[in-house]
Scaffold this active site. Sequence first.
Site, mmCIF file in Angstrom:
data_model
loop_
_atom_site.group_PDB
_atom_site.id
_atom_site.type_symbol
_atom_site.label_atom_id
_atom_site.label_comp_id
_atom_site.label_asym_id
_atom_site.label_seq_id
_atom_site.Cartn_x
_atom_site.Cartn_y
_atom_site.Cartn_z
ATOM 1 N N ASP A 188 -8.509 -6.520 -4.998
ATOM 2 C CA ASP A 188 -8.288 -5.007 -4.811
ATOM 3 C C ASP A 188 -8.837 -4.119 -5.524
ATOM 4 O O ASP A 188 -8.416 -4.211 -6.635
ATOM 5 C CB ASP A 188 -6.611 -4.885 -4.508
ATOM 6 C CG ASP A 188 -6.458 -3.732 -3.832
ATOM 7 O OD1 ASP A 188 -6.974 -2.643 -3.574
ATOM 8 O OD2 ASP A 188 -5.000 -3.623 -3.516
ATOM 9 N N HIS A 247 -7.633 -5.185 -0.531
ATOM 10 C CA HIS A 247 -6.474 -4.512 -0.230
ATOM 11 C C HIS A 247 -5.771 -4.987 0.764
ATOM 12 O O HIS A 247 -4.304 -5.107 0.558
ATOM 13 C CB HIS A 247 -6.890 -3.119 -0.065
ATOM 14 C CG HIS A 247 -5.484 -2.288 -0.354
ATOM 15 N ND1 HIS A 247 -4.807 -2.131 -1.111
ATOM 16 C CD2 HIS A 247 -5.127 -1.413 0.652
ATOM 17 C CE1 HIS A 247 -3.588 -1.203 -1.021
ATOM 18 N NE2 HIS A 247 -3.769 -0.882 0.080
ATOM 19 N N SER A 270 0.995 -1.040 0.034
ATOM 20 C CA SER A 270 0.039 -0.032 0.069
ATOM 21 C C SER A 270 1.177 1.120 0.101
ATOM 22 O O SER A 270 1.793 1.423 -0.679
ATOM 23 C CB SER A 270 -1.042 -0.088 1.129
ATOM 24 O OG SER A 270 -1.959 0.903 1.179
#
Length: 492
Positions: free
Chosen positions: A319, A352, A153
Amino acid sequence: MTSKKTVGIVETQYFKMQENLKLESGQELETPTIAYETYGQLNQDKTNVIFVCHALTGDAHAAGFHEGDEKPGWWDIIIGPKKPLDTNKFFIICSNVIGSCKGSTGPSSINPKTGKEYGMDFPIITIRDMVNAQKKLLDSLGISQLYAVIGGSMGGMQVLQWTLDYSHMIKKSIMIATGAYSTPQQIGFNVVERGAIFEDPNWQNGNYYESDKTPEIGLSVARMIGHITYLSNESMHKKFGRRLQDKNKEDFNYDFDDVFEVESYLHHQGSTFTKIFDANSYIYITKALDYFDVRINNSLEEAFKNIKCKMLLLSVSSDWLYTPTHMEEVVEALQANNVDVEYVRLNSGYGHDAFLIENGQMNYILNNFISNATVSDLMSNNVVTLNDSSDIKEAAKLMLSTKKTHISIVDDDEKLIGIITAWDLSKSIAEGTNNIDDIMTKDVITCHENDSIDDIKKLMNENRISSIPVVDDENHIIGNITSFHINYNENR
């Protein structure tokens, strides 16, 4: 609480810079502090370092337990003995980003100029500023090489910035569930999340630190919005479905109380978050995400032209915040620059956040990438060389000052032409010569950075040598690999 599979009890450490940190905005952050943790032991050459970059609201506590904790650090599933980031082999460092509220200097820190919290006087920071602060930390520890840098991320954004700005010091780069720039959709979510904080009357333009009222409602809503983007429709359906919060009820109350399980869950996540994170830090860090864009002239290919290290990119099939398509765009640009890159799509329904959960797939993929070593992964770049016009006395002084037992001899074009050892110096005394050419070995066994470690180990054993120079295609020396490097990697 602890076991052989964890790094055990750990403590957060703090590094305070002695100089100001220059920021991309042109401003300076006065002598900031960086919170960090380390796991494992640093080897003699300081070449076994893996730097871990955390996500948006993460911290330096990536593994092990703080005294009294019941839960380990946020990435304990991959950091520890015999895990992918094996603390028996590697020295792991994770630091808290500047702008945060988890030990590093951020908006809730004291402004040296006023003696009060920075609040909105804190300067705008970027992902590059975060990475430059991390580089200062490594400099303070005397670390000039990274075996790997890894993160997911926002941590993946830091990894890419590291790879672009400091490619010369990185062996392997691992980006997970991230991208090379923030998309309009991602920026849009951040705008709405910040808006929830701005609209909370208790935010008080960021000057709430001396007040008994803090923007808990705004920050809670921001976290709820963000949390939804970290999940997937599939994972939310599995976890909650349309189940009612009160399992004894079979019908609705037809009011605005929490009826569904998912409502109660999100409210709990938002409320809990306000007790552990600062609203202003959330504002600043999400803005840093918005600014992130490594493209040059709108081109990733142009941006990646100087990358030299090996790369692994992982996306997550479900995601929808950092989609596989976004990651594949990065892969294509890397391939266009002939970068040695591997790409894997994790098949996961967790969305995610899968990189924090999918330990099975993650462990397998990371183990393969990190453990399959070539010469370039283990060699030392700190090569001691001497020009062939030098004499024996100069060689002896160099060997003594650098504490090296092997010195590579190069010509005026910096090409390798021979090697001398401590044994050769003894030979020079016995033979009464001061000429390096008389004692050096000219038929030098060399290797290349892409050779496998297994082949090099065999070569050393067959020739009963403990050190081999690493050369490029033109015979310029670029590194050195020793039996120590290989044995340390295998036996730790």
